[in-house]
Design a protein around this motif. Structure first.
Motif: not given
Ligand SMILES: CC(C)(COP(=O)(O)OP(=O)(O)OC[C@H]1O[C@@H](n2cnc3c(N)ncnc32)[C@H](O)[C@@H]1OP(=O)(O)O)[C@@H](O)C(=O)NCCC(=O)NCCS
Length: 299
Positions: A26-31, A55-58
Motif C-alpha cells: 500500500t502507499p504506506e509501504d513507500w519507505p 504503482g503502490l496506490r493502484e
C-alpha cells in the motif's frame, strides 16, 4: 502449507521451495519499498520513482518479507492485454533470487488472473533477474537491440503519395487492426496503448494513403534522446516506402527540436526493419534487452 498471507492477492510458490511471506503493498509501504530499491542487490526498474509510487496506490505492487526484512518487490502494469508487464523486480539478497521471485509471482497470480490477464511480459538487460525468471518457467521470446543515429541525414523521403499527419482518436480502430496484422501477439498494442499515445507527451503520426490509415509511428522525448518507440506499416502496404516516409518525418521532427541522438529498439532478427534502419544510418548502441514471457497460470 501456504506461507504467503495477508489478504488479496497473496500466494505461495511451488512445493518444496522455501518462500518468503508476501503481501500486497500500500502507499504506506513507500519507505520500505524505497529503502529496498536502494539496497537491492538485484534490481530491474526502468521507471522513475513517481511511477513506482503510483504503482503502490493502484494496488499493483507486492512485497516479500523474511524475518521482518523486506527482501523483494514486484510491480506490474496492465498494458497490452492479455499480457501484463512486469515493470519492477527487486531482490535484496542475490543468493535468494529464485525463492523471492517465485514467491512474488505466486502472490501476483490471483489478482492478475482475476483481471483477465493471461501472460507475463518482461523486458530487461540480460542478467540474474532474467535467470531467476527462467527458473520459474519464463521463456526468452527475443533479443531486442537498441539502435542510435547521431545525425539528421535522411537518405529518402519514401512514398510521396503518403500523407503524414498527427494520429487522432478516430484512427484508433484502424491502427489497432493494422498493429495486430503487423506484429505477433507479444508485441501487439492494445486499445489502451493507443489511448496513452493520444493523451499527450508523444509524437504520434499516422500515414494515410487514399484515405486509409496504412501505418503509424510513435516517438517520445526521452532523457537519452529522441526515442522512436513504435513504427508499423500495414502488411498489405509494406515494401512501398511507407515506413521510409514515416521515419523520414520523425527525423525531420527531431531535427526541428534539435534533439540527438535518435534512438529506437528492434528485434535482433527483424531483418526488414533492420535493413531500413541501417540504410537510415542507425547503428547498434551496444544496449540490448531480453524479452521474456510466461503464462500467469503456469504450470
Ligand atoms: C519495418 C517496417 C516498418 C518497414 O516499413 P515498410 O513500409 O515496409 O518499409 P519501406 O518500404 O519504406 O522500406 C523498407 C525498405 O527499405 C529498403 N532499403 C534498405 N536499404 C536501402 C537502400 N540502400 N536503398 C533503397 N532501399 C533500401 C529495404 O529494401 C526495405 O525493403 P525490403 O525489406 O523489402 O527490401 C514494416 O515492414 C513493418 O511494419 N513491419 C512489421 C512491424 C515491425 O517490425 N516494425 C518495426 C519494429 S521495430
Amino acid at each position: 502449507m501456504e506461507r504467503g498471507h495477508g489478504g488479496a492477492g497473496t500466494g505461495s510458490p511451488g512445493e518444496g521451495e522455501p518462500s518468503p511471506e508476501t503481501r500486497l503493498a500500500t502507499p504506506e509501504d513507500w519507505p520500505t519499498l524505497s529503502a529496498l530499491l536502494h539496497r537491492a542487490e538485484l534490481l530491474d526498474c526502468l521507471d522513475p520513482r513517481e511511477t513506482v509510487y503510483a504503482g503502490l496506490r493502484e494496488a499493483r505492487t507486492f512485497l516479500a518479507f523474511e524475518g521482518g526484512e523486506a527482501v523483494g518487490a514486484l510491480q506490474f502494469q496492465v498494458r497490452r492485454r492479455p499480457f501484463v508487464h512486469l515493470r519492477l523486480l527487486a531482490v535484496r539478497h542475490a543468493a535468494q533470487a529464485k525463492e523471492v521471485v517465485a514467491a512474488l509471482l505466486a502472490a501476483a497470480r490471483l489478482p492478475t488472473l482475476e483481471a483477465g490477464l493471461e501472460a507475463w511480459r518482461y523486458m530487461a538487460p540480460p542478467g540474474p533477474v532474467g535467470e531467476a525468471l527462467r527458473h520459474q518457467g519464463f521463456r526468452l521470446v527475443e533479443e531486442v537491440v537498441e539502435l542510435e543515429k547521431e545525425d539528421y541525414d535522411i537518405p529518402s523521403r519514401g512514398n510521396r503519395a503518403v500523407h503524414i499527419r498527427p494520429a487522432r482518436e478516430a484512427d484508433v480502430p484502424a491502427l489497432a487492426a493494422l498493429d495486430a496484422a503487423a506484429f505477433t501477439p507479444f508485441w501487439r498494442n492494445d486499445l489502451g496503448a493507443f489511448q496513452e499515445y493520444l493523451r499527450g507527451g508523444y509524437t504520434f503520426l499516422a500515414a494515410e494513403l487514399k484515405g486509409q490509415v496504412v501505418g503509424y509511428l510513435v516517438a517520445e522525448d526521452h532523457p537519452a534522446g529522441f526515442y522512436i518507440i513504435r513504427l508499423a506499416v500495414d502488411p498489405a502496404w509494406q515494401g512501398q516506402g511507407v515506413g521510409t516516409r514515416l521515419l523520414a518525418e520523425a527525423i525531420a521532427l527531431a531535427k526541428a527540436q534539435g534533439t540527438l541522438p535518435i534512438l529506437l529498439n528492434t528485434q535482433r532478427t527483424n531483418r526488414q526493419a533492420r535493413r531500413l534502419y541501417t540504410w537510415f544510418g542507425f547503428r547498434p548502441s551496444g544496449r540490448v534487452l531480453w524479452a521474456w514471457t510466461r503464462a500467469i497460470a503456469y504450470p
